[in-house]
Enzyme design. Structure first.
Site, PDB file in Angstrom:
ATOM      1  N   CYS A   1       0.820  -1.212   0.000  1.00  0.00           N
ATOM      2  CA  CYS A   1       0.000   0.000   0.000  1.00  0.00           C
ATOM      3  C   CYS A   1       0.852   1.260   0.000  1.00  0.00           C
ATOM      4  O   CYS A   1       0.383   2.332  -0.393  1.00  0.00           O
ATOM      5  CB  CYS A   1      -0.939   0.006   1.204  1.00  0.00           C
TER       6      CYS A   1
ATOM      7  N   THR B   1      -2.658  -6.916   7.937  1.00  0.00           N
ATOM      8  CA  THR B   1      -2.901  -5.619   8.576  1.00  0.00           C
ATOM      9  C   THR B   1      -4.166  -5.645   9.422  1.00  0.00           C
ATOM     10  O   THR B   1      -4.176  -5.165  10.565  1.00  0.00           O
ATOM     11  CB  THR B   1      -2.995  -4.509   7.514  1.00  0.00           C
TER      12      THR B   1
END
Length: 425
Positions: free
Chosen positions: A50, A191
């Site tokens: 990301c 995550t």
């Protein structure tokens, strides 16, 4: 041989650009093979998270422009736009950059541990694609060893600081008592697992995990006493959710403005705190325009992260020194390997000449020549053949004005000044 590390990250590109340059897991194998075909890269790996998309390459010569052009073409981006936010590291600098990335020294969250696992996944995918060979393979192994050393020998990994931790810390600032709050987590990857752990430790009243597959959501939910649902149930769960944190690999937004608007009406405008950790984004940016919604993207977490990093700053210098030593050691070993290849070839050549002269001597002995005569001929013939190629090359280099080559030869053959003037003893 030339190493190249090329890419963009959270420091050089906005989330809008990063999501357009990101590679999906399904794209990676085909992209790697195409990259090697269309550029001069013999070996290649792609790391796409990301916060960064980076290409690690081994080439005969550095061709960063060609690689940038391929990357722009692959993602249908303007080359000028990409060039404005891309960085390029070559050879020693590329090695050090990879080691800094794997050690968490180049992350948004200093020392965050997930990046090492992501680097290992990039290596595994490149091996699957057949684009990692001996040189890039050695570099990855050295990178993993250095990152492990940084983890064990410094305090950079102490105190839980990550994007997940930062998101939960921000939630604590908005909701004074998390024991009364309910959380909806979208996705079931690493995550979100960290987010769930932090929320569970903070005593959040209820956690719901929504995922594309119920099985994966259930596996995660069981760890923290949470409830698992499918993505289709998100609108229903939104009504009871005070905290929404999303991190999936979806290429399209999962949460739109309309769904959130409807949930707010049913909640009688009780606030919702939202964090979109995904790239590309899971939550439409327009959701942030709604009253009673606090929407944060990955980039918005910078300030929270900076506050939580103070305990790790002292360890960063020690980590940088370990990375520098690891990079220097790798390049030294690589240069030694290059010498080994040359020495091996030279030895094979010398052994071939030796065998030829030995066979000639054995024939002379069989024909009745004296041993002393044969030994003298063997010594003279072997000496002449061993010196022939170097002599021819040195004369040619000297004629071409390559005086530096003569100095190298003096050093290579360990010749003292004036050696040629000394009579034999």
């Amino acid at each position: 041989m030339a190493f190249l590390a090329l890419g963009i990250n959270h420091k050089t590109a906005s989330v809008d650009v990063r999501e357009r340059v990101a590679f999906t897991p399904e794209q990676l194998v085909e992209a790697l093979q195409q990259l090697c075909l269309r550029t001069e890269s013999r070996e290649a790996a792609i790391l796409s998270t990301c916060n960064r998309s980076e290409l690690y390459l081994e080439q005969d010569s550095l061709t960063a422009d060609a690689v940038l052009a391929w990357l722009a073409d692959y993602h249908q981006l303007s080359l000028e736009e990409l060039r404005a936010c891309a960085y390029v590291h070559e050879d020693d600098s590329a090695v050090r950059h990879m080691m800094r990335v794997a050690s968490g020294l180049d992350s948004m969250v200093l020392g965050e541990p997930q990046i090492l696992g992501q680097m290992k996944s990039a290596y595994a995918v490149a091996r699957e694609a057949g684009t990692v060979g001996p040189l890039l393979g050695r570099l990855f192994q050295a990178t993993f060893s250095t990152a492990k050393l940084v983890r064990t020998d410094t305090a950079i990994g102490e105190n839980p600081v990550s994007v997940a931790f930062a998101a939960v810390s921000l939630a604590k600032q908005i909701f004074s008592d998390l024991h009364r709050s309910q959380a909806l987590l979208i996705g079931a990857g690493e995550t979100i697992t960290l987010v769930a752990r932090h929320l569970h430790e903070q005593g959040v009243k209820r956690i719901v995990v929504a995922n594309r597959t119920l099985e994966r959501a259930s596996q995660l939910a069981q760890q923290f006493g949470a409830h698992a649902v499918l993505l289709a149930e998100i609108p229903h769960e939104l009504v009871n959710s005070d905290i929404v944190i999303s991190s999936t690999a979806s290429q399209l937004p999962i949460l739109g403005k309309g769904a959130v608007e409807s949930a707010l009406k049913l909640r009688k405008h009780k606030p919702i705190f939202m964090v979109d950790i995904a790239v590309p984004r899971d939550i439409e940016p327009e959701v942030g325009e709604l009253d009673d919604v606090y929407l944060y993207s990955v980039d918005d977490l910078h300030e929270v992260i900076a506050e939580n990093l103070k305990s790790r700053q002292g360890a960063a210098q020690a980590a940088e020194e370990l990375v520098a030593a690891g990079a220097d050691d790798f390049m030294l070993r690589l240069r030694e390997l290059a010498a080994v290849d040359v020495l091996k070839a030279y030895r094979q050549q010398a052994e071939r000449l030796r065998d030829e002269e030995l066979a000639k001597a054995q024939r002379l002995l069989a024909n009745g020549n004296s041993a002393d005569e044969v030994l003298a001929l063997l010594a003279r013939g072997l000496t002449n053949k061993l010196l022939h190629a170097p002599s021819v090359q040195l004369k040619k280099l000297s004629a071409d004005g390559r005086i530096d080559a003569l100095a190298v030869a003096q050093e290579l053959f360990a010749l003292d000044e004036g050696t040629t003037d000394k009579p034999p003893q």
